[in-house]
Design a protein around this motif. Structure first.
Motif, PDB file in Angstrom:
ATOM      1  N   GLU A 131      -2.510   8.925   6.572  1.00  0.00           N
ATOM      2  CA  GLU A 131      -2.457   7.790   5.657  1.00  0.00           C
ATOM      3  C   GLU A 131      -2.760   8.247   4.240  1.00  0.00           C
ATOM      4  OE1 GLU A 131      -3.929   4.029   6.426  1.00  0.00           O
ATOM      5  OE2 GLU A 131      -3.715   4.188   8.600  1.00  0.00           O
ATOM      6  N   VAL A 132      -2.033   7.652   3.290  1.00  0.00           N
ATOM      7  CA  VAL A 132      -2.255   7.943   1.881  1.00  0.00           C
ATOM      8  C   VAL A 132      -3.209   6.867   1.355  1.00  0.00           C
ATOM      9  CG1 VAL A 132      -1.174   8.206  -0.371  1.00  0.00           C
ATOM     10  CG2 VAL A 132       0.067   8.905   1.685  1.00  0.00           C
ATOM     11  N   PRO A 133      -4.409   7.240   0.934  1.00  0.00           N
ATOM     12  CA  PRO A 133      -5.349   6.240   0.420  1.00  0.00           C
ATOM     13  C   PRO A 133      -4.847   5.632  -0.894  1.00  0.00           C
ATOM     14  CG  PRO A 133      -6.435   8.375   0.772  1.00  0.00           C
ATOM     15  CD  PRO A 133      -4.985   8.574   0.979  1.00  0.00           C
ATOM     16  N   SER A 134      -5.019   4.329  -1.049  1.00  0.00           N
ATOM     17  CA  SER A 134      -4.560   3.635  -2.258  1.00  0.00           C
ATOM     18  C   SER A 134      -5.197   4.193  -3.523  1.00  0.00           C
ATOM     19  CB  SER A 134      -4.863   2.142  -2.162  1.00  0.00           C
ATOM     20  OG  SER A 134      -4.144   1.556  -1.114  1.00  0.00           O
ATOM     21  N   GLU A 135      -6.448   4.577  -3.427  1.00  0.00           N
ATOM     22  CA  GLU A 135      -7.128   5.082  -4.621  1.00  0.00           C
ATOM     23  C   GLU A 135      -6.652   6.466  -5.054  1.00  0.00           C
ATOM     24  OE1 GLU A 135      -9.368   5.474  -0.878  1.00  0.00           O
ATOM     25  OE2 GLU A 135      -8.927   3.688  -2.022  1.00  0.00           O
ATOM     26  N   SER A 136      -5.859   7.129  -4.227  1.00  0.00           N
ATOM     27  CA  SER A 136      -5.364   8.460  -4.591  1.00  0.00           C
ATOM     28  C   SER A 136      -4.002   8.421  -5.288  1.00  0.00           C
ATOM     29  CB  SER A 136      -5.277   9.349  -3.343  1.00  0.00           C
ATOM     30  OG  SER A 136      -4.249   8.899  -2.491  1.00  0.00           O
ATOM     31  N   ILE A 166       1.227   2.674  -7.381  1.00  0.00           N
ATOM     32  CA  ILE A 166       1.697   2.484  -6.014  1.00  0.00           C
ATOM     33  C   ILE A 166       3.138   1.972  -5.943  1.00  0.00           C
ATOM     34  CG2 ILE A 166       1.305   1.191  -3.863  1.00  0.00           C
ATOM     35  CD1 ILE A 166      -1.716   1.450  -4.467  1.00  0.00           C
ATOM     36  N   GLU A 204       4.500  13.275  -4.617  1.00  0.00           N
ATOM     37  CA  GLU A 204       3.048  13.196  -4.410  1.00  0.00           C
ATOM     38  C   GLU A 204       2.299  13.776  -5.614  1.00  0.00           C
ATOM     39  OE1 GLU A 204       0.055  14.077  -0.749  1.00  0.00           O
ATOM     40  OE2 GLU A 204       1.424  15.693  -1.314  1.00  0.00           O
ATOM     41  N   ASN A 243       3.302   6.069   3.862  1.00  0.00           N
ATOM     42  CA  ASN A 243       2.982   7.367   4.464  1.00  0.00           C
ATOM     43  C   ASN A 243       4.267   8.157   4.634  1.00  0.00           C
ATOM     44  OD1 ASN A 243       0.408   6.302   4.734  1.00  0.00           O
ATOM     45  ND2 ASN A 243       0.824   5.584   6.800  1.00  0.00           N
ATOM     46  N   THR A 269       0.854  -1.182   0.000  1.00  0.00           N
ATOM     47  CA  THR A 269       0.000   0.000   0.000  1.00  0.00           C
ATOM     48  C   THR A 269       0.893   1.236   0.000  1.00  0.00           C
ATOM     49  OG1 THR A 269      -0.094  -0.026   2.418  1.00  0.00           O
ATOM     50  CG2 THR A 269      -1.854  -1.179   1.239  1.00  0.00           C
ATOM     51  N   ARG A 313      -0.134  11.363  -7.791  1.00  0.00           N
ATOM     52  CA  ARG A 313      -1.506  11.585  -7.324  1.00  0.00           C
ATOM     53  C   ARG A 313      -2.467  11.422  -8.498  1.00  0.00           C
ATOM     54  NH1 ARG A 313      -3.864  11.864  -2.412  1.00  0.00           N
ATOM     55  NH2 ARG A 313      -1.969  12.790  -1.612  1.00  0.00           N
TER      56      ARG A 313
END
Length: 108
Positions: free
Chosen positions: A38-43, A47, A102, A32, A29, A106
């Motif tokens: 936490e960095v959401p996976s969907e964002s 990855i 990021e 961070n 995942t 992103r």
């Protein structure tokens, strides 16, 4: 004796940052960067690439500590100054580089 304490302290810090980098590369995942955020996976679009970039970031920062530790063997006072200056400047660079990472990964 002081130079060995400084060497050990710097090497320990460097090992922690290097370990963070290695952990980041292996993580499935998103890693961070900020404590408690936490960095959401969907964002994140890619990855594994994001985690590799964050891992390189931490690995690069660990070099500051390893270099300062080795410098302590020959010039402890100068190594302490080097550690303080590069550590502080490096922390600012960490934030700036992370912002670029990021932004690159992103999801838009």
């Amino acid at each position: 004796m002081e130079k060995y304490i400084l060497l050990l302290s710097c090497m320990l810090c460097g090992a922690i940052f290097l370990g963070l980098g290695a952990y980041s590369v292996k993580k499935k995942t998103p890693m961070n960067f900020w404590s408690g955020v936490e960095v959401p996976s969907e964002s994140i679009s890619d990855i594994p690439a994001y985690n590799r970039a964050v891992g390189r970031l931490w690995g690069g920062y660990s070099a500051v500590w390893f270099i300062s530790g080795l410098a302590a063997l020959w010039r402890p006072v100068e190594a302490t100054i080097l550690m303080c200056v590069l550590g502080a400047v490096g922390a600012v660079v960490l934030v700036l580089v992370y912002k670029r990472i990021e932004k690159k990964y992103r999801v838009k």
